[in-house]
Motif scaffolding. Structure first.
Motif, PDB file in Angstrom:
ATOM      1  N   TRP A 151      -4.227 -31.826  -9.844  1.00 60.45           N
ATOM      2  CA  TRP A 151      -3.376 -30.514  -9.759  1.00 60.45           C
ATOM      3  C   TRP A 151      -3.155 -30.041 -11.021  1.00 60.45           C
ATOM      4  O   TRP A 151      -3.527 -30.365 -12.175  1.00 60.45           O
ATOM      5  CB  TRP A 151      -1.889 -30.934  -9.220  1.00 60.45           C
ATOM      6  N   PHE A 152      -2.734 -28.525 -11.200  1.00 63.72           N
ATOM      7  CA  PHE A 152      -2.717 -27.783 -12.134  1.00 63.72           C
ATOM      8  C   PHE A 152      -1.859 -28.479 -13.325  1.00 63.72           C
ATOM      9  O   PHE A 152      -2.105 -28.484 -14.445  1.00 63.72           O
ATOM     10  CB  PHE A 152      -2.243 -26.635 -11.996  1.00 63.72           C
ATOM     11  N   LEU A 211      -1.699 -20.177  -7.508  1.00 63.03           N
ATOM     12  CA  LEU A 211      -3.056 -19.918  -7.733  1.00 63.03           C
ATOM     13  C   LEU A 211      -3.946 -19.982  -6.622  1.00 63.03           C
ATOM     14  O   LEU A 211      -5.055 -19.495  -6.377  1.00 63.03           O
ATOM     15  CB  LEU A 211      -3.213 -20.933  -8.854  1.00 63.03           C
ATOM     16  N   GLU A 270      -1.445 -16.487 -13.862  1.00 60.86           N
ATOM     17  CA  GLU A 270      -1.635 -15.986 -12.270  1.00 60.86           C
ATOM     18  C   GLU A 270      -1.270 -14.537 -12.321  1.00 60.86           C
ATOM     19  O   GLU A 270      -2.085 -13.629 -11.834  1.00 60.86           O
ATOM     20  CB  GLU A 270      -0.933 -16.829 -11.322  1.00 60.86           C
ATOM     21  N   TRP A 282       0.929 -21.436 -16.073  1.00 58.80           N
ATOM     22  CA  TRP A 282       0.025 -21.073 -15.095  1.00 58.80           C
ATOM     23  C   TRP A 282       0.453 -20.092 -14.427  1.00 58.80           C
ATOM     24  O   TRP A 282      -0.212 -19.138 -13.611  1.00 58.80           O
ATOM     25  CB  TRP A 282      -0.323 -22.333 -14.428  1.00 58.80           C
ATOM     26  N   ASP A 320       0.374 -24.707  -8.409  1.00 58.37           N
ATOM     27  CA  ASP A 320      -0.841 -24.769  -7.369  1.00 58.37           C
ATOM     28  C   ASP A 320      -0.674 -23.792  -6.144  1.00 58.37           C
ATOM     29  O   ASP A 320      -1.787 -22.973  -6.172  1.00 58.37           O
ATOM     30  CB  ASP A 320      -1.094 -26.125  -6.824  1.00 58.37           C
ATOM     31  N   TRP A 371     -10.258 -28.655  -5.195  1.00 63.90           N
ATOM     32  CA  TRP A 371      -8.559 -28.664  -5.129  1.00 63.90           C
ATOM     33  C   TRP A 371      -8.019 -27.490  -4.197  1.00 63.90           C
ATOM     34  O   TRP A 371      -7.016 -27.923  -3.549  1.00 63.90           O
ATOM     35  CB  TRP A 371      -8.347 -27.913  -6.488  1.00 63.90           C
ATOM     36  N   ARG A 389      -8.647 -33.149 -13.069  1.00 61.70           N
ATOM     37  CA  ARG A 389      -7.273 -33.106 -12.673  1.00 61.70           C
ATOM     38  C   ARG A 389      -7.321 -33.000 -11.239  1.00 61.70           C
ATOM     39  O   ARG A 389      -8.197 -32.017 -10.739  1.00 61.70           O
ATOM     40  CB  ARG A 389      -6.869 -31.956 -13.547  1.00 61.70           C
ATOM     41  N   MET A 416      -9.886 -21.578 -14.430  1.00 62.71           N
ATOM     42  CA  MET A 416      -9.289 -22.642 -13.513  1.00 62.71           C
ATOM     43  C   MET A 416     -10.259 -23.846 -13.276  1.00 62.71           C
ATOM     44  O   MET A 416      -9.872 -25.144 -13.185  1.00 62.71           O
ATOM     45  CB  MET A 416      -9.102 -22.149 -12.033  1.00 62.71           C
ATOM     46  N   HIS A 439     -10.174 -26.169 -16.191  1.00 65.89           N
ATOM     47  CA  HIS A 439      -8.838 -26.874 -16.232  1.00 65.89           C
ATOM     48  C   HIS A 439      -8.839 -27.978 -15.306  1.00 65.89           C
ATOM     49  O   HIS A 439      -8.189 -29.096 -15.401  1.00 65.89           O
ATOM     50  CB  HIS A 439      -7.579 -26.067 -16.175  1.00 65.89           C
ATOM     51  N   LEU A 440      -9.431 -27.999 -14.009  1.00 67.55           N
ATOM     52  CA  LEU A 440      -9.213 -28.831 -12.841  1.00 67.55           C
ATOM     53  C   LEU A 440     -10.489 -29.872 -12.904  1.00 67.55           C
ATOM     54  O   LEU A 440     -10.340 -30.958 -12.288  1.00 67.55           O
ATOM     55  CB  LEU A 440      -9.607 -28.105 -11.444  1.00 67.55           C
TER      56      LEU A 440
END
Lengths: 210, 210
Positions: free
Chosen positions: B153-154, B166, B100, B96, B163, B187, B151, B144, B147-148
């Motif tokens: 947190w990353f 990003l 980024e 990640w 986190d 998030w 979830r 993102m 992915h989230l």
């Protein structure tokens, strides 16, 4: 282990191929056509593996997926001689990995892609854009030349994944018009003598020599 | 510890400020004018510290210099709860961090800089260049969002430097015209409740709200 790379030789995938060769780890490969529109790395099937749609991506034997060439190298190199144990030296390795992805690859790799494979080459870019690619790519190579003065390797006394990351596109730089001077040239030759070094894969389109 | 940042609020420097606040580590700051031509980060004096001429750069009490925001975070976070111990989770954090710097910052951060501080804003870019900045920045935020989903947190179950990396530019994304949806929005709010979270520094030019 399964490596997803591209049919044309990608420097970012070559990082993984080089490291796996040093580590003598066997693996299978699937090569995606990233020059087609849309790229095969954007297929629904591949996006399930890597929602960012980029190669290299690896799938471990237990199904774990990892993306981003330098993060994959970190995973494979941790605990081996290709990544130092010392905290500060590790941080310096990461400094050069981020330098490579931010200040070097977006210019040198893009110039390589446009020189050999992009339909129309640089034609759809403005002169200012081409100048930016050329100047920033050269700036990155010049920073490397300064750093390598009096040093054999990028971090500490040994070859590491920092050298691998910077080698893959710098080794192609002179052929696509960048100036490569003495310290960088000597370092490229040193890399090519490291045990387990392999050439980048052949270009099936025949456009890129090597 | 001495942190070199910029007079205008840099998201990349903010990463270090946030992490040092979480870690309760005191530090001194020198702020360089990076909007002047040439940038103060390209002065002969600063290039001795960091030949790549970029902030953030830190100097440790023993004189050790480290550059690249995400490499500095790695150095500061190793051995703390902000970087997991597990090898695979660490690799995912790095995945990640590279996402980024390669797929997010070059688009979202550049749009932020041009919106608030670049003389002429986007005027010297072609429509195609502006479209590329907008589309690729949105692509990153959309990755993102996927992915989230499901979830907090990353990586893994905890807030980490992935986190932080990003968060710094994504928190500014909506104000500069990007679409930010539910999972990313929630998030962002979670990040702002983590103990030790601090706002980005105030813009002395008054051009950027916050």
């Amino acid at each position: 282990m399964h490596l997803y790379d591209s049919t044309i030789p990608s420097g970012n995938a070559y990082k993984i191929q080089l490291l796996l060769s040093h580590l003598k780890i066997p693996y299978k490969t699937t090569s995606l056509n990233i020059v087609s529109i849309p790229s095969e790395s954007r297929s629904a099937e591949f996006l399930v593996l890597n929602p960012n749609g980029r190669i290299p991506t690896i799938v471990l034997d237990d199904g774990t997926v990892l993306a981003e060439s330098n993060a994959i190298m970190f995973y494979l190199a941790e605990g081996t001689k290709y990544l130092p144990d010392d905290k500060l030296e590790r941080a310096r390795v990461f400094q050069w990995l981020f330098f490579e992805q931010y200040s070097h690859e977006p210019y040198v790799a893009v110039c390589k892609f446009r020189t050999y494979w992009a339909p129309g080459g640089f034609d759809d870019l403005t002169e200012r854009e081409i100048k930016k690619l050329r100047e920033r790519g050269q700036d990155a190579i010049d920073v490397m030349e300064i750093h390598l003065s009096g040093r054999e390797w990028f971090v500490g006394d040994d070859y590491s994944i920092a050298d691998i990351a910077l080698y893959v596109y710098t080794s192609a730089a002179e052929a696509i018009g960048f100036r490569v001077e003495g310290h960088v040239r000597a370092w490229l030759e040193r890399v090519e003598k490291v045990e387990g070094w392999v050439k980048i894969k052949k270009d099936p389109t025949g456009k890129c020599p090597s």
